[in-house]
Design a protein around this motif. Structure first.
Motif, PDB file in Angstrom:
ATOM      1  N   VAL A   1       1.059   2.159  -7.178  1.00 14.37           N
ATOM      2  CA  VAL A   1      -0.395   2.110  -7.077  1.00 14.37           C
ATOM      3  C   VAL A   1      -0.932   3.479  -6.671  1.00 14.37           C
ATOM      4  N   GLY A   2      -1.946   3.925  -7.364  1.00 12.51           N
ATOM      5  CA  GLY A   2      -2.586   5.192  -7.044  1.00 12.51           C
ATOM      6  C   GLY A   2      -3.989   4.970  -6.513  1.00 12.51           C
ATOM      7  N   PRO A   3      -4.660   6.060  -6.159  1.00  7.96           N
ATOM      8  CA  PRO A   3      -6.019   5.951  -5.607  1.00  7.96           C
ATOM      9  C   PRO A   3      -7.039   5.403  -6.599  1.00  7.96           C
ATOM     10  N   ASP A   4      -6.682   5.379  -7.892  1.00  7.80           N
ATOM     11  CA  ASP A   4      -7.608   4.781  -8.852  1.00  7.80           C
ATOM     12  C   ASP A   4      -7.662   3.264  -8.697  1.00  7.80           C
ATOM     13  N   VAL A   5      -6.590   2.669  -8.146  1.00  8.00           N
ATOM     14  CA  VAL A   5      -6.546   1.221  -7.891  1.00  8.00           C
ATOM     15  C   VAL A   5      -6.925   0.921  -6.446  1.00  8.00           C
ATOM     16  N   ILE A   6      -6.315   1.658  -5.512  1.00  4.06           N
ATOM     17  CA  ILE A   6      -6.593   1.491  -4.079  1.00  4.06           C
ATOM     18  C   ILE A   6      -6.980   2.860  -3.540  1.00  4.06           C
ATOM     19  N   GLY A   7      -8.252   3.026  -3.250  1.00  2.00           N
ATOM     20  CA  GLY A   7      -8.763   4.343  -2.891  1.00  2.00           C
ATOM     21  C   GLY A   7      -8.102   4.967  -1.677  1.00  2.00           C
ATOM     22  N   SER A   8      -7.789   4.163  -0.657  1.00  2.11           N
ATOM     23  CA  SER A   8      -7.225   4.702   0.589  1.00  2.11           C
ATOM     24  C   SER A   8      -5.719   4.501   0.668  1.00  2.11           C
ATOM     25  N   ILE A   9      -5.042   4.472  -0.472  1.00  2.70           N
ATOM     26  CA  ILE A   9      -3.606   4.152  -0.512  1.00  2.70           C
ATOM     27  C   ILE A   9      -2.781   5.111   0.338  1.00  2.70           C
ATOM     28  N   ALA A  10      -3.091   6.399   0.325  1.00  3.24           N
ATOM     29  CA  ALA A  10      -2.303   7.370   1.090  1.00  3.24           C
ATOM     30  C   ALA A  10      -2.398   7.074   2.583  1.00  3.24           C
ATOM     31  N   ASP A  11      -3.586   6.736   3.064  1.00  3.98           N
ATOM     32  CA  ASP A  11      -3.788   6.407   4.480  1.00  3.98           C
ATOM     33  C   ASP A  11      -3.024   5.136   4.848  1.00  3.98           C
ATOM     34  N   ILE A  12      -3.048   4.134   3.971  1.00  8.14           N
ATOM     35  CA  ILE A  12      -2.341   2.877   4.230  1.00  8.14           C
ATOM     36  C   ILE A  12      -0.849   3.113   4.337  1.00  8.14           C
ATOM     37  N   ARG A  13      -0.287   3.845   3.385  1.00 12.72           N
ATOM     38  CA  ARG A  13       1.166   4.081   3.393  1.00 12.72           C
ATOM     39  C   ARG A  13       1.583   4.835   4.644  1.00 12.72           C
ATOM     40  N   ARG A  14       0.853   5.883   4.998  1.00 12.68           N
ATOM     41  CA  ARG A  14       1.224   6.701   6.151  1.00 12.68           C
ATOM     42  C   ARG A  14       1.227   5.866   7.424  1.00 12.68           C
ATOM     43  N   LYS A  15       0.175   5.108   7.659  1.00  8.73           N
ATOM     44  CA  LYS A  15       0.066   4.327   8.889  1.00  8.73           C
ATOM     45  C   LYS A  15       1.015   3.138   8.902  1.00  8.73           C
ATOM     46  N   PHE A  16       1.208   2.493   7.754  1.00  9.88           N
ATOM     47  CA  PHE A  16       2.030   1.290   7.738  1.00  9.88           C
ATOM     48  C   PHE A  16       3.507   1.623   7.853  1.00  9.88           C
TER      49      PHE A  16
END
Length: 359
Positions: free
Chosen positions: A268-283
């Motif tokens: 999944v990229g930011p075109d599908v989930i805009g805050s994906i990078a933030d979610i992955r880093r924190k999770f």
């Protein structure tokens, strides 16, 4: 005098008594979260099908948005299904020696086991965001299994980590929907897992002397584990040498399923989930755990589950790199094309066996 290995009433009462309440949320907020999770599950299913190429024929497994007690009850139902063959074997062994002492010991043991299972589920219930239950029989016309999304836990994590709620809910659903697609698009998978469990049960030794030795060993190893002297989990303690092969096969399947789901999430990229990078880093930080919680996770075997995510994902990435998604989907042809535990660790072994691809 009726007996059973587990007193399920005690398990239910214990879990419900110990379970922590969920986050504070208004009734309108709860209804909104449930509706949003159902919508996210629908969106996720279409995305999973596009990424994996797996198609679900006809009706699929239902999606249930539950609270913590609902998740506990669903897992008690699943545990009851899993241990049913072992309970039958236990009752048969007890019938061969139906003394009052043996009957009383069995009932005391059933209550103790019920408390242990209830306490375990109460500990886990605030931590699970979603789960596919492959053992649910389903109704007429359904393939079996059900997807559970634990609404209060998802709301709690998105608040705790300050995540975008819509993005995080879709991200969670992507992982769990992948499991739903796996089991409904691959109709033999549920029977295969059930078969491995039945094989494990068939090899279980219920002799009192053997079980006594196992308990003594367990006490020592748990102490070693708490001191950090030995990497051990409770799951390891119920395995006899004869069961290792079956347990390894189950581990390989679960590693594949978890890794495959992580691959879908990672696609999944930011075109599908805009805050994906933030979610992955924190999770990813949250997954690691810390302090006493990490010790408990080691003993329950939850760290092994985290390794399953990592090892299974590494297997899938290597196979995707060599033969693409169509090549990876060869794992779903039959039980014979599933990777072994060694092949999960060394994907080129599987590529050579199934695709004839040299390392």
């Amino acid at each position: 005098m009726a007996t059973t290995m587990v007193d399920w009433n005690v398990a239910t009462q214990t879990a419900r008594r110990l379970v922590k309440p969920g986050p504070e949320i208004s009734r309108a907020g709860a209804r909104s979260a449930v509706a949003a999770l159902r919508e996210a599950a629908v969106r996720a299913e279409a995305y999973v099908a596009d990424v994996t190429g797996l198609r679900v024929p006809g009706p699929t497994a239902p999606v249930l948005v539950v609270d913590r007690p609902g998740w506990i009850q669903a897992n008690l139902d699943g545990f009851r299904h899993i241990v049913a063959p072992l309970s039958a074997k236990f009752d048969h062994r007890l019938a061969e020696n139906p003394s009052q002492v043996q009957q009383t010991m069995a009932q005391v043991g059933a209550r103790v086991t019920g408390v242990e299972i209830g306490a375990l589920l109460s500990y886990l219930s605030p931590k699970v965001l979603g789960q596919f239950d492959p053992f649910h029989p389903g109704t007429d016309g359904e393939p079996g299994g059900r997807l559970l999304l634990v609404a209060p836990n998802i709301v709690h994590v998105e608040r705790e980590l300050q995540l975008d709620p819509a993005d995080f809910r879709l991200w969670v659903c992507l992982h769990e929907e992948t499991h739903r697609v796996q089991f409904t698009a691959v109709p033999w998978l549920r029977d295969h897992l059930n078969g491995l469990i039945e094989k494990l049960v068939a090899s279980a030794d219920l002799d009192a002397g053997v079980m006594s030795d196992m308990i003594k060993t367990a006490a020592k190893k748990i102490g070693d584990g708490l001191r950090g002297d030995e990497e051990i989990s409770i799951i390891d303690l119920v395995q006899t040498p004869d069961q290792r092969e079956t347990v390894d096969a189950m581990t390989a399947v679960m590693s594949l399923l978890e890794g495959h789901a992580d691959i879908v999430m990672d696609s999944v990229g930011p075109d599908v989930i805009g805050s994906i990078a933030d979610i992955r880093r924190k999770f990813n930080v949250r997954r690691e755990g810390h302090g006493f919680d990490k010790i408990i996770r080691r003993l329950l075997g939850l760290d092994a589950k985290i390794r399953q995510y990592r090892d299974g994902a590494a297997f899938c990435r290597r196979v995707l790199d060599r033969v693409g998604m169509n090549g990876l989907n060869q794992v779903w042809i039959s039980p014979e094309t599933l990777p072994s535990k060694d092949e999960i660790a060394f994907p080129d072994l599987w590529l050579n066996r199934v695709h004839g691809t040299p390392a």
